[in-house]
Design a protein around this motif. Sequence first.
Motif, mmCIF file in Angstrom:
data_model
loop_
_atom_site.group_PDB
_atom_site.id
_atom_site.type_symbol
_atom_site.label_atom_id
_atom_site.label_comp_id
_atom_site.label_asym_id
_atom_site.label_seq_id
_atom_site.Cartn_x
_atom_site.Cartn_y
_atom_site.Cartn_z
ATOM 1 N N TYR A 203 0.820 -1.205 0.000
ATOM 2 C CA TYR A 203 0.000 0.000 0.000
ATOM 3 C C TYR A 203 0.858 1.260 0.000
ATOM 4 O O TYR A 203 0.631 2.191 -0.781
ATOM 5 N N ALA A 204 1.843 1.274 0.895
ATOM 6 C CA ALA A 204 2.693 2.455 1.016
ATOM 7 C C ALA A 204 3.443 2.733 -0.284
ATOM 8 O O ALA A 204 3.598 3.891 -0.684
ATOM 9 N N TYR A 205 3.877 1.674 -0.944
ATOM 10 C CA TYR A 205 4.605 1.847 -2.207
ATOM 11 C C TYR A 205 3.725 2.527 -3.259
ATOM 12 O O TYR A 205 4.148 3.482 -3.925
ATOM 13 N N LEU A 206 2.490 2.067 -3.393
ATOM 14 C CA LEU A 206 1.598 2.622 -4.414
ATOM 15 C C LEU A 206 0.982 3.953 -3.985
ATOM 16 O O LEU A 206 0.356 4.624 -4.808
ATOM 17 N N ASN A 207 1.162 4.322 -2.735
ATOM 18 C CA ASN A 207 0.614 5.587 -2.247
ATOM 19 C C ASN A 207 1.645 6.723 -2.306
ATOM 20 O O ASN A 207 1.413 7.800 -1.781
ATOM 21 N N LEU A 239 5.931 5.029 3.996
ATOM 22 C CA LEU A 239 7.005 4.207 3.443
ATOM 23 C C LEU A 239 8.243 4.359 4.333
ATOM 24 O O LEU A 239 9.212 5.032 3.997
ATOM 25 N N THR A 240 8.177 3.725 5.490
ATOM 26 C CA THR A 240 9.238 3.806 6.485
ATOM 27 C C THR A 240 10.451 2.983 6.066
ATOM 28 O O THR A 240 10.387 2.182 5.128
ATOM 29 N N ASP A 241 11.555 3.167 6.806
ATOM 30 C CA ASP A 241 12.753 2.365 6.543
ATOM 31 C C ASP A 241 12.449 0.880 6.709
ATOM 32 O O ASP A 241 12.959 0.048 5.952
#
Length: 345
Positions: A203-207, A239-241
Amino acid sequence: MMSKVILGKTGIVSDKNGFGALPVQRVSEKEAGVLLKKAYDNGITFFDTARAYSDSEKKIGLYLADVRPHITITTKTMAKRADDFWRDLHTSLATLKTDYIDVYQLHNPSFCPKPGDEPGLYDAMLEAKRQGKIRFIGITNHSIFVAEEAVQSGLYDTLQFPFSYLSTERETALARLCKENNVGFIAMKALCGGLITNSAAAYAYLNQPGFDNVLPIWGIQRDTELDEFIGYRHNPPALTDELLQVIEKDTSELAGNFCRGCGYCMPTCPANIQINNCARMIQLIRRSPSAQWLTPEFQRVMHTIENCTECGICRTKCPYGIDTPTLLKENLEDYNTILSGKTVI
């Protein structure tokens, strides 16, 4: 709050939380109804299905017809000719209990249909739009070549294509191409058919801001899965470490293991292996009704993998650079484990 996506020239607006309804064909009508209603009640308004997804359309019609003006429905036809197109469209309209489809999509054609083509598919789309039976014209594909041509043709309002953090640079460029041409980009297989297990990372990648035009549709068949994506509506993962490390690890381990089923390696296999099915068999079992893939017929199909000579023809023809012979053997090993009952589907 979650960012919104405008689906290209259609102007359709959605959260980054499209509901991919392929998996609901695997659950009972009652279970599907609970999922669909819960999704809508929690703000999900974009529902994608297809004529080919057995009773998926029927379930959407049964449980969402009463909120039809408030949702977007996209569905698909695998028709090869105009007559079949009209049959599928009328069946979908009746089954979905609606008099129009928001985006009607040609389902993974082997070429890019255009006006005046002999099969008449695109002309049928135009006529259906003129009659008000569809609002917008879309296409889905697993071939990067057909997808690029469709986007550049100016004929399609939307493209649906596999896209995730396992995608190649060329596929990422396809997302940018859609943005440049104002074509809505619907991302299927954002979890790679179950290869990606960390939904927060997906999700974070596509957001990310660079993918503000990408609308992922999440294949959902369990309440727990739906709860995750509902939670992301109000608390989208950053998109955290930590998540970047997950993505890096998955990319190094899985990027070569995702068969899109495009069929470009077919039908030239000397061992007559149905590569486009066999190389993604475990994904098919996990994400659609499993019984159909475990029949004696498909057991025979899968065991043709034992005849693979590793000639490499399929590998050279794969537009995604997949090590197909290795992937085939891994799928056969997992398939046999499932048949033996030593793993839970």
